[in-house]
Scaffold this motif. Structure first.
Motif, PDB file in Angstrom:
ATOM      1  N   PRO A   1     -10.799 -26.339  -1.993  1.00  0.00           N
ATOM      2  CA  PRO A   1      -9.699 -27.077  -2.626  1.00  0.00           C
ATOM      3  C   PRO A   1      -9.550 -28.473  -2.029  1.00  0.00           C
ATOM      4  CG  PRO A   1      -8.828 -25.515  -1.043  1.00  0.00           C
ATOM      5  CD  PRO A   1     -10.311 -25.289  -1.095  1.00  0.00           C
ATOM      6  N   THR A   2      -9.038 -29.387  -2.829  1.00  0.00           N
ATOM      7  CA  THR A   2      -8.728 -30.731  -2.348  1.00  0.00           C
ATOM      8  C   THR A   2      -7.258 -30.771  -1.934  1.00  0.00           C
ATOM      9  OG1 THR A   2      -8.099 -31.515  -4.545  1.00  0.00           O
ATOM     10  CG2 THR A   2     -10.427 -31.764  -3.921  1.00  0.00           C
ATOM     11  N   ALA A   3      -6.858 -31.855  -1.319  1.00  0.00           N
ATOM     12  CA  ALA A   3      -5.468 -31.999  -0.861  1.00  0.00           C
ATOM     13  C   ALA A   3      -4.479 -31.960  -2.019  1.00  0.00           C
ATOM     14  CB  ALA A   3      -5.312 -33.300  -0.078  1.00  0.00           C
ATOM     15  N   ASP A   4      -4.934 -32.368  -3.211  1.00  0.00           N
ATOM     16  CA  ASP A   4      -4.028 -32.399  -4.363  1.00  0.00           C
ATOM     17  C   ASP A   4      -4.141 -31.154  -5.255  1.00  0.00           C
ATOM     18  OD1 ASP A   4      -6.477 -32.909  -5.520  1.00  0.00           O
ATOM     19  OD2 ASP A   4      -5.841 -34.720  -6.576  1.00  0.00           O
ATOM     20  N   GLY A   5      -4.806 -30.090  -4.754  1.00  0.00           N
ATOM     21  CA  GLY A   5      -4.851 -28.825  -5.474  1.00  0.00           C
ATOM     22  C   GLY A   5      -5.967 -28.696  -6.489  1.00  0.00           C
ATOM     23  N   ARG A   6      -6.912 -29.629  -6.488  1.00  0.00           N
ATOM     24  CA  ARG A   6      -8.071 -29.494  -7.368  1.00  0.00           C
ATOM     25  C   ARG A   6      -9.219 -28.900  -6.546  1.00  0.00           C
ATOM     26  NH1 ARG A   6      -8.483 -35.162 -10.318  1.00  0.00           N
ATOM     27  NH2 ARG A   6      -8.097 -35.903  -8.205  1.00  0.00           N
ATOM     28  N   TRP A   7     -10.421 -28.819  -7.119  1.00  0.00           N
ATOM     29  CA  TRP A   7     -11.542 -28.135  -6.475  1.00  0.00           C
ATOM     30  C   TRP A   7     -12.803 -28.976  -6.521  1.00  0.00           C
ATOM     31  CZ3 TRP A   7     -10.753 -23.525  -4.063  1.00  0.00           C
ATOM     32  CH2 TRP A   7      -9.533 -22.896  -4.318  1.00  0.00           C
ATOM     33  N   THR A   8     -13.600 -28.909  -5.442  1.00  0.00           N
ATOM     34  CA  THR A   8     -14.907 -29.565  -5.410  1.00  0.00           C
ATOM     35  C   THR A   8     -15.970 -28.549  -5.003  1.00  0.00           C
ATOM     36  OG1 THR A   8     -14.674 -30.244  -3.103  1.00  0.00           O
ATOM     37  CG2 THR A   8     -13.948 -31.823  -4.789  1.00  0.00           C
ATOM     38  N   ALA A   9     -17.202 -28.840  -5.390  1.00  0.00           N
ATOM     39  CA  ALA A   9     -18.362 -28.058  -4.969  1.00  0.00           C
ATOM     40  C   ALA A   9     -19.246 -28.992  -4.159  1.00  0.00           C
ATOM     41  CB  ALA A   9     -19.105 -27.504  -6.181  1.00  0.00           C
ATOM     42  N   ASP A  10     -19.409 -28.705  -2.877  1.00  0.00           N
ATOM     43  CA  ASP A  10     -20.196 -29.543  -1.979  1.00  0.00           C
ATOM     44  C   ASP A  10     -21.569 -28.908  -1.787  1.00  0.00           C
ATOM     45  OD1 ASP A  10     -21.276 -31.108  -0.008  1.00  0.00           O
ATOM     46  OD2 ASP A  10     -19.586 -30.913   1.366  1.00  0.00           O
ATOM     47  N   LEU A  11     -22.605 -29.587  -2.269  1.00  0.00           N
ATOM     48  CA  LEU A  11     -23.966 -29.065  -2.211  1.00  0.00           C
ATOM     49  C   LEU A  11     -24.813 -29.756  -1.149  1.00  0.00           C
ATOM     50  CD1 LEU A  11     -23.582 -28.990  -5.886  1.00  0.00           C
ATOM     51  CD2 LEU A  11     -24.715 -27.040  -4.830  1.00  0.00           C
ATOM     52  N   ALA A  12     -24.176 -30.339  -0.131  1.00  0.00           N
ATOM     53  CA  ALA A  12     -24.895 -31.070   0.921  1.00  0.00           C
ATOM     54  C   ALA A  12     -25.893 -30.183   1.661  1.00  0.00           C
ATOM     55  CB  ALA A  12     -23.902 -31.678   1.920  1.00  0.00           C
ATOM     56  N   ARG A  13     -25.614 -28.907   1.806  1.00  0.00           N
ATOM     57  CA  ARG A  13     -26.520 -28.004   2.531  1.00  0.00           C
ATOM     58  C   ARG A  13     -27.903 -27.924   1.895  1.00  0.00           C
ATOM     59  NH1 ARG A  13     -24.020 -23.917   5.986  1.00  0.00           N
ATOM     60  NH2 ARG A  13     -21.807 -24.360   6.110  1.00  0.00           N
ATOM     61  N   VAL A  14     -27.985 -28.184   0.601  1.00  0.00           N
ATOM     62  CA  VAL A  14     -29.277 -28.153  -0.094  1.00  0.00           C
ATOM     63  C   VAL A  14     -29.682 -29.554  -0.568  1.00  0.00           C
ATOM     64  CG1 VAL A  14     -29.170 -25.727  -0.773  1.00  0.00           C
ATOM     65  CG2 VAL A  14     -28.143 -27.467  -2.257  1.00  0.00           C
ATOM     66  N   GLY A  15     -29.096 -30.580   0.044  1.00  0.00           N
ATOM     67  CA  GLY A  15     -29.450 -31.949  -0.288  1.00  0.00           C
ATOM     68  C   GLY A  15     -28.843 -32.450  -1.573  1.00  0.00           C
ATOM     69  N   GLY A  16     -27.764 -31.818  -2.007  1.00  0.00           N
ATOM     70  CA  GLY A  16     -27.135 -32.198  -3.264  1.00  0.00           C
ATOM     71  C   GLY A  16     -25.842 -32.961  -3.082  1.00  0.00           C
ATOM     72  N   PRO A  17     -25.199 -33.282  -4.196  1.00  0.00           N
ATOM     73  CA  PRO A  17     -23.969 -34.071  -4.182  1.00  0.00           C
ATOM     74  C   PRO A  17     -22.722 -33.213  -4.014  1.00  0.00           C
ATOM     75  CG  PRO A  17     -24.575 -33.602  -6.429  1.00  0.00           C
ATOM     76  CD  PRO A  17     -25.662 -33.003  -5.554  1.00  0.00           C
TER      77      PRO A  17
END
Length: 98
Positions: A41-57
């Motif tokens: 979750p983000t600070a404003d209650g929305r959601w992100t998907a972080d793909l840095a572990r596989v070299g993604g955005p």
């Protein structure tokens, strides 16, 4: 979420798939399951998907967690799954791109 399961098997026998509970990967041997991304979750209650572990955005933000998960799985299938399996790596340190 799409119920399709794709398994990529490299020349050396290494298999790669996006985890799905409908398939028991143990039938292929002794699986190593690693986290490839994080949906948070983000600070404003929305959601992100972080793909840095596989070299993604970082994808998003999305209004719903399910939207972030769908985007995460779609990205993994399109950009990570079919990468060269012989160089298979999920980076345990998301600050470093493999």
């Amino acid at each position: 979420m799409d119920e399709t399961l794709d398994i990529i098997i490299g020349k050396g026998g290494t298999a790669r798939m996006v985890y799905h509970e409908a398939f028991d990967a143990r039938c292929l041997g002794h699986p190593t399951i690693r986290r490839g991304s994080e949906v948070e979750p983000t600070a404003d209650g929305r959601w992100t998907a972080d793909l840095a572990r596989v070299g993604g955005p970082r994808l998003g933000p999305f209004t719903l967690r399910s939207q972030a998960i769908t985007a995460e799985v779609d990205w993994l299938r399109r950009f990570w799954l079919e990468r060269d399996v012989s160089n298979f790596n999920i980076n345990p340190n998301p600050g470093e791109v493999p």
